[in-house]
Design a protein around this motif. Sequence first.
Motif, PDB file in Angstrom:
ATOM      1  N   UNK A 253       0.466   0.038 -39.994  1.00 24.33           N
ATOM      2  CA  UNK A 253       0.846  -0.288 -38.622  1.00 24.33           C
ATOM      3  C   UNK A 253      -0.331   0.004 -37.712  1.00 24.33           C
ATOM      4  N   UNK A 254      -0.072   0.042 -36.396  1.00 22.15           N
ATOM      5  CA  UNK A 254      -1.136   0.375 -35.452  1.00 22.15           C
ATOM      6  C   UNK A 254      -1.617   1.818 -35.639  1.00 22.15           C
ATOM      7  N   UNK A 255      -0.855   2.651 -36.346  1.00 27.37           N
ATOM      8  CA  UNK A 255      -1.320   4.000 -36.643  1.00 27.37           C
ATOM      9  C   UNK A 255      -2.385   4.007 -37.727  1.00 27.37           C
ATOM     10  N   UNK A 256      -2.504   2.897 -38.444  1.00 25.31           N
ATOM     11  CA  UNK A 256      -3.652   2.663 -39.288  1.00 25.31           C
ATOM     12  C   UNK A 256      -3.647   3.326 -40.645  1.00 25.31           C
ATOM     13  N   UNK A 257      -4.745   3.141 -41.321  1.00 22.14           N
ATOM     14  CA  UNK A 257      -5.056   3.712 -42.621  1.00 22.14           C
ATOM     15  C   UNK A 257      -6.332   4.516 -42.401  1.00 22.14           C
ATOM     16  N   UNK A 258      -6.285   5.839 -42.615  1.00 23.29           N
ATOM     17  CA  UNK A 258      -7.456   6.656 -42.322  1.00 23.29           C
ATOM     18  C   UNK A 258      -7.599   7.775 -43.334  1.00 23.29           C
ATOM     19  N   UNK A 259      -8.816   8.284 -43.412  1.00 23.51           N
ATOM     20  CA  UNK A 259      -9.144   9.415 -44.262  1.00 23.51           C
ATOM     21  C   UNK A 259      -9.698  10.528 -43.382  1.00 23.51           C
ATOM     22  N   UNK A 260      -9.207  11.736 -43.577  1.00 20.16           N
ATOM     23  CA  UNK A 260      -9.667  12.888 -42.803  1.00 20.16           C
ATOM     24  C   UNK A 260      -9.964  14.031 -43.753  1.00 20.16           C
ATOM     25  N   UNK A 261     -10.943  14.863 -43.384  1.00 20.92           N
ATOM     26  CA  UNK A 261     -11.343  15.962 -44.249  1.00 20.92           C
ATOM     27  C   UNK A 261     -12.033  17.040 -43.426  1.00 20.92           C
ATOM     28  N   UNK A 262     -12.120  18.235 -44.005  1.00 21.90           N
ATOM     29  CA  UNK A 262     -12.903  19.297 -43.384  1.00 21.90           C
ATOM     30  C   UNK A 262     -13.411  20.247 -44.461  1.00 21.90           C
ATOM     31  N   UNK A 263     -14.470  20.965 -44.143  1.00 22.58           N
ATOM     32  CA  UNK A 263     -14.986  22.076 -44.935  1.00 22.58           C
ATOM     33  C   UNK A 263     -15.154  23.262 -44.009  1.00 22.58           C
ATOM     34  N   UNK A 264     -14.844  24.451 -44.505  1.00 20.98           N
ATOM     35  CA  UNK A 264     -14.970  25.657 -43.692  1.00 20.98           C
ATOM     36  C   UNK A 264     -15.424  26.804 -44.573  1.00 20.98           C
ATOM     37  N   UNK A 265     -16.198  27.707 -43.994  1.00 14.29           N
ATOM     38  CA  UNK A 265     -16.651  28.888 -44.723  1.00 14.29           C
ATOM     39  C   UNK A 265     -16.784  30.043 -43.743  1.00 14.29           C
ATOM     40  N   UNK A 266     -16.593  31.250 -44.248  1.00 13.84           N
ATOM     41  CA  UNK A 266     -16.722  32.430 -43.406  1.00 13.84           C
ATOM     42  C   UNK A 266     -17.158  33.629 -44.224  1.00 13.84           C
ATOM     43  N   UNK A 267     -17.699  34.628 -43.522  1.00 18.12           N
ATOM     44  CA  UNK A 267     -18.177  35.851 -44.161  1.00 18.12           C
ATOM     45  C   UNK A 267     -17.570  37.050 -43.450  1.00 18.12           C
ATOM     46  N   UNK A 268     -17.078  38.017 -44.220  1.00 24.48           N
ATOM     47  CA  UNK A 268     -16.416  39.181 -43.635  1.00 24.48           C
ATOM     48  C   UNK A 268     -17.359  40.375 -43.583  1.00 24.48           C
ATOM     49  N   UNK A 269     -17.519  40.916 -42.408  1.00 24.24           N
ATOM     50  CA  UNK A 269     -18.293  42.147 -42.222  1.00 24.24           C
ATOM     51  C   UNK A 269     -17.424  43.109 -41.439  1.00 24.24           C
ATOM     52  N   UNK A 270     -16.880  44.094 -42.135  1.00 21.89           N
ATOM     53  CA  UNK A 270     -15.947  45.048 -41.553  1.00 21.89           C
ATOM     54  C   UNK A 270     -14.775  44.292 -40.942  1.00 21.89           C
TER      55      UNK A 270
END
Length: 426
Positions: free
Chosen positions: A299-316
Amino acid sequence: MTVNFAPKHPASVTATAAMLMLSCCAALAGEPATIASGDQDGLRWTLGGFGTLGVARSNGDQADFTANYLSPGAVGYARQWSATVDSRAGVQAGLRLNGDWSVIVQLVSERTLRNGYAPAVEWAYVQYRATPDLSLRAGRITLPLFLAGDYRKAGYALPWVRPPVELYGAIPLSSSDGADLSYRWQSGAANHMTQFFYGRTDIPAAPDARARTHGLTGVSHTATAGALTLRASVLRADLSVDIARPLFDGLRQFDRQGDALADQYELDPKQAYVATLGFNYDPGRWFAMGEIARMNAHSYMGDKTAAYLSAGYRYRDLTPYLIYAVSRPNVPNRVAGLDLAGQPAQRRAAGAQLNGGLNQLLAAIARQNTASAGVRWDLHAGYALKLQYDRILPQPGSTGTFINVQPGFLAGQPVSLFSAAVDFVF
């Protein structure tokens, strides 16, 4: 009694159907959750909650940023500062009737399209444990699409201020009315949970329109081996959204070509499909996670691909993190529309308006990149302060994930968003 789940970090939690949010959130805080009991062998109940107090500022003045299309909480054109984008509160009560039966109710208060901050029922289900590994739920249940699908509204359980809007904003549904069946099993060193679900939804999609899904059917599978968690989900549903009806009624006045365009783009109803795949690797000192999904509403909402990458580091007590998210349509953001050659002047003018309206809808199929940087500070048990900066870049031809877009909006120009939030559990 006490229940103590001890994940290494909020980002590594994969909540399950049998896990109460209170217990989950308490574990995320590193504290045991206390369950009051009238009878150690009979009735047991839990009570707890979560919330976010947030504020956001945008330098965009020709459109509004929103974290959720189902919420009018927006910042940018409407206002430079807003506390409605991320702020919410939730409370959950659980009653365990015996070793097999339990009842869970969760209420969430957040900005909605129709009722302001009036509390709404997020979960309300009965669960039956047929065996220690097999359980059935019926009622209003979680929609298990994403890694954070089970706790996406409990900000304390997330490493970021909010889940990436390119992915999570594309499917704002977080629950459905129906039933699911979950089975836990093992293979070697890996733990698995396979979940089948069926249901429907009926929610406001605009102040004067609703979005409805019927025959919502899917399967989700989660596998955990050591520090690695994988989740894959597939969903199909008959989707209808009563928006832009005058546009499609107008197109149908242009004979066969108008009927063909209306049949192609109108959402009344259409079969929609979603497939997602995500991973989270969390050995303790750092984490890396990512998800990808393809969504097609035909429909008008379309056909789409979405993605993400995330990274983090813990210090205390500090966790700096990065996110990069993208959304790409698999269909054009603009079409030729009606062929108006040879039409009378009045029909040409009307047809040109209809073509413009259709392309405005297609421009909302997000073609966008967002780069984000933030830091989480666990300042006290059960409390976390987060600061996040987002550089949002809608690509030419698309209005991205923005709403309330004004005529002066320029795609291809970055928008800066700064957010601060205090997340808590109790």
